[in-house]
Design a protein around this motif. Structure first.
Motif, PDB file in Angstrom:
ATOM      1  N   LEU A 249       0.855  -1.204  -0.106  1.00 22.76           N
ATOM      2  CA  LEU A 249      -0.078   0.070   0.027  1.00 22.76           C
ATOM      3  C   LEU A 249       0.975   1.302   0.121  1.00 22.76           C
ATOM      4  N   GLY A 250       2.089   1.317   0.707  1.00 22.38           N
ATOM      5  CA  GLY A 250       2.668   2.506   0.740  1.00 22.38           C
ATOM      6  C   GLY A 250       3.322   2.779  -0.841  1.00 22.38           C
ATOM      7  N   THR A 251       3.618   1.750  -1.521  1.00 23.95           N
ATOM      8  CA  THR A 251       4.096   1.869  -2.817  1.00 23.95           C
ATOM      9  C   THR A 251       2.784   2.521  -3.637  1.00 23.95           C
ATOM     10  N   LEU A 252       1.763   1.882  -3.522  1.00 24.95           N
ATOM     11  CA  LEU A 252       0.480   2.276  -4.319  1.00 24.95           C
ATOM     12  C   LEU A 252       0.083   3.899  -4.084  1.00 24.95           C
ATOM     13  N   LEU A 253       0.109   4.150  -2.642  1.00 31.24           N
ATOM     14  CA  LEU A 253      -0.302   5.488  -2.271  1.00 31.24           C
ATOM     15  C   LEU A 253       0.631   6.652  -2.518  1.00 31.24           C
ATOM     16  N   MET A 254       2.241   6.192  -2.481  1.00 34.28           N
ATOM     17  CA  MET A 254       3.024   7.018  -2.840  1.00 34.28           C
ATOM     18  C   MET A 254       3.038   8.100  -3.801  1.00 34.28           C
ATOM     19  N   ALA A 259       3.542  15.844  -3.667  1.00 35.94           N
ATOM     20  CA  ALA A 259       3.007  17.008  -4.399  1.00 35.94           C
ATOM     21  C   ALA A 259       2.953  16.803  -5.795  1.00 35.94           C
ATOM     22  N   ASP A 260       3.926  16.365  -6.367  1.00 34.08           N
ATOM     23  CA  ASP A 260       4.125  16.087  -7.824  1.00 34.08           C
ATOM     24  C   ASP A 260       4.049  14.609  -8.069  1.00 34.08           C
ATOM     25  N   ASN A 261       2.863  14.242  -8.977  1.00 32.00           N
ATOM     26  CA  ASN A 261       2.853  12.801  -9.023  1.00 32.00           C
ATOM     27  C   ASN A 261       3.795  12.132  -9.870  1.00 32.00           C
ATOM     28  N   ALA A 262       4.426  12.950 -10.903  1.00 31.74           N
ATOM     29  CA  ALA A 262       5.678  12.084 -11.393  1.00 31.74           C
ATOM     30  C   ALA A 262       6.636  12.086 -10.666  1.00 31.74           C
ATOM     31  N   GLU A 263       7.021  12.765  -9.636  1.00 35.39           N
ATOM     32  CA  GLU A 263       8.201  12.609  -8.668  1.00 35.39           C
ATOM     33  C   GLU A 263       7.786  11.496  -7.769  1.00 35.39           C
ATOM     34  N   GLY A 264       6.224  11.435  -7.407  1.00 31.32           N
ATOM     35  CA  GLY A 264       6.018  10.224  -6.812  1.00 31.32           C
ATOM     36  C   GLY A 264       6.399   8.839  -7.496  1.00 31.32           C
ATOM     37  N   ILE A 265       6.309   9.043  -8.577  1.00 34.95           N
ATOM     38  CA  ILE A 265       6.452   7.406  -9.330  1.00 34.95           C
ATOM     39  C   ILE A 265       8.011   7.238  -9.365  1.00 34.95           C
ATOM     40  N   THR A 266       8.816   8.366  -9.554  1.00 35.26           N
ATOM     41  CA  THR A 266      10.216   8.248  -9.441  1.00 35.26           C
ATOM     42  C   THR A 266      10.593   7.663  -8.117  1.00 35.26           C
ATOM     43  N   TYR A 402       9.003  12.941   4.917  1.00 32.76           N
ATOM     44  CA  TYR A 402      10.053  12.222   4.846  1.00 32.76           C
ATOM     45  C   TYR A 402      10.193  11.585   3.244  1.00 32.76           C
ATOM     46  N   GLY A 403       9.278  11.463   2.387  1.00 33.70           N
ATOM     47  CA  GLY A 403       9.305  10.814   1.429  1.00 33.70           C
ATOM     48  C   GLY A 403       9.300   9.288   1.372  1.00 33.70           C
TER      49      GLY A 403
END
Length: 497
Positions: A249-254, A259-266, A402-403
């Motif tokens: 879930l952490g991975t799926l929610l990340m 704030a930036d969805n693309a940064e989240g995928i990275t 904390y990312g």
């Protein structure tokens, strides 16, 4: 002690396929991280997180249900149990494929695959086949055929690895040198899609290899038995869904918590790549789980103190081996980190957190014996749901601040709470009498050895550091063996003339 030796032998054989397979898949990580940027590898990590969840839903506890009812006094024919469960899984997997294909567009968008519907189609079929073949693999475990189990797993893994290397390494080279040879099937723009294609082909291969386990008996469906299996397995489904969501879930929610969805995928890509370094602990736990479920249900037929002592011994040696693995990975992390590209090194700080989190999950799995053999599987559901609440709460609280390291702490908190809660409730309903002080001694002393190793490595050269840490690892093993009263001579095979 004979039961523990049998458990250890089966764990070793199951672990052969698990460890070798995971290791070979692990070896693909440097290939993926070198060939694909973090945002593309993030899509792979994200899709596979969703696949892990789908696989739990599609097996809905039938594996454990099969073990329970195949050993049940009321049902004399295990093949009737096997056939009923197989038909159930076959129908549900077919319905799943039809549903996903009907909503392929929204599903692709939700999994960040965008217009690449073919990625999702391939993984949908693959996960449906894997769900169906989970039961024949369980039957091999029930029939105590670990060698066939391991060999089939290894063949499947070899196909997957070989196709990955062919599509990602060899085909691009051929495209440059002799494109005419492969132009009829190869598309250089397909990219990460070849990872999913290799998975699909290996899943199809599974079905082919398991044909002998799908014939030689009369296929029959017992509705009354099926309802009983569903009633037994339903809490396990919730347990499994909550459990896998605690892992994924952490991975799926990340992406949604950045704030930036693309940064989240990275971030998902970096986190997923570093999680692979902690995979050694996951491999050990998986091998142990394959052997432990048949072991506990077989032992449940015994009576008296011997049965409880077997459960205590299994827990004790699990913690010992788990801490040795933890120290081994952390002491030699300077070597292991090179399994991922240098651009992913920023995520190495999650490795010790995830290693301890996985160890806690393994202890929780050991503790699950009390509700599985007493048919109180609903407790497994409640404990996993408790963990899910902790997972969601900690991810929402920590990831925005904390990312991805917050995701690792959330995993540790989740498994720690589940482990402690299961121990407390289990003491009331089915006291086994684990030697908690000794287990804590092994765990805490292992952490102390790790901290000492970290202090040693602060200023020294990596090779010097590892040379100094090796005696520390040997000292920990020696200390444990002395406490357990086990000599090196007794565990090292001697040559008889």
């Amino acid at each position: 002690m004979a039961g523990i030796k049998s458990l250890a032998k089966d764990t070793a054989i199951y672990g052969l396929s698990s460890i070798i397979g995971r290791f070979l898949n692990w070896c693909l990580v440097p290939l993926y991280t070198q060939m694909f940027p973090a945002d593309e590898y993030g899509v792979v990590t994200y899709v596979y997180s969703a696949v892990a969840l789908a696989l739990i839903v599609l097996t809905y506890g039938m594996e454990t249900g099969f073990f329970r009812f195949a050993n049940h006094d009321r049902y004399k024919d295990p093949l009737e149990v096997y056939s009923t469960a197989l038909i159930s899984l076959g129908v549900s997997s077919t319905v799943f494929v039809a549903m996903i294909l009907s909503f392929i567009g929204p599903v692709s968008d939700a999994l960040h695959a965008g217009s690449h519907h073919d990625y999702i189609v391939m993984m949908t079929v693959a996960v449906a086949l894997d769900a169906f073949t989970a039961l024949p693999f369980s039957y091999l475990r029930y029939a105590k055929r670990p060698l066939r189990f391991a060999s089939l797993r290894l063949v499947n893994i070899a196909v997957n690895i070989g196709l990955n290397l062919f599509f990602i390494l060899i085909c691009p080279w051929l495209w440059e040198c002799a494109p005419g040879w492969i132009a009829w099937f190869y598309d250089p723009d397909f990219g990460i899609g070849y990872i999913f294609l290799a998975n699909l082909v290996s899943s199809v291969m599974n079905v082919v290899l398991l044909v002998p386990e799908l014939k030689g008996f009369r296929w029959r469906f017992n509705p009354a038995l099926w309802r009983e299996m569903l009633a037994y397995s339903a809490p396990l489904l919730v347990l499994g869904v909550a459990g896998i969501m605690n892992q994924t879930l952490g991975t799926l929610l990340m992406p949604w918590l950045y704030a930036d969805n693309a940064e989240g995928i990275t971030a998902v890509g970096i986190y997923g790549a570093n999680y692979k370094i902690a995979i050694v602990m996951v491999m050990f736990i998986q091998a142990f789980r394959f052997a432990y479920e048949p072991f506990i249900f077989a032992k449940a037929k015994d009576h008296g103190e011997d049965r409880l002592q077997s459960y205590r011994d299994a827990m004790r040696w699990f913690v010992i081996f788990g801490m040795v693995i933890f120290l081994g990975v952390m002491y030699y992390l300077d070597i292991l980190r090179h399994f991922i590209a240098a651009s992913y090194f920023s995520g190495l700080k999650v490795v010790p957190i995830l290693m301890v989190a996985e160890l806690f999950f393994g202890v929780f799995f050991n503790l699950s014996v009390w509700y599985k053999i007493t048919d109180r599987t609903v407790w497994g559901m409640w404990l996993s749901l408790l963990g899910l609440v902790v997972t969601v709460g900690l991810n929402v609280l920590l990831v925005p601040r904390y990312g991805y390291i917050g995701c690792a702490w959330a995993a540790l908190g989740c498994y720690g709470v589940m482990m402690l809660a299961s121990y407390v409730v289990g003491r009331r309903h089915y006291p086994i009498g684990y030697n908690v002080p000794r287990l804590m001694l092994y765990f805490v002393s292992g952490l102390v050895f790790w901290v000492v190793g970290e202090v040693i490595g602060m200023e020294a050269h990596p090779w010097t550091t590892m040379a100094m840490r090796t005696p520390l690892l040997a000292l920990y093993v020696f200390m444990v063996l002395r406490i357990e009263g086990v000599s090196l001579r007794s565990i090292i095979p001697s040559r008889r003339h």
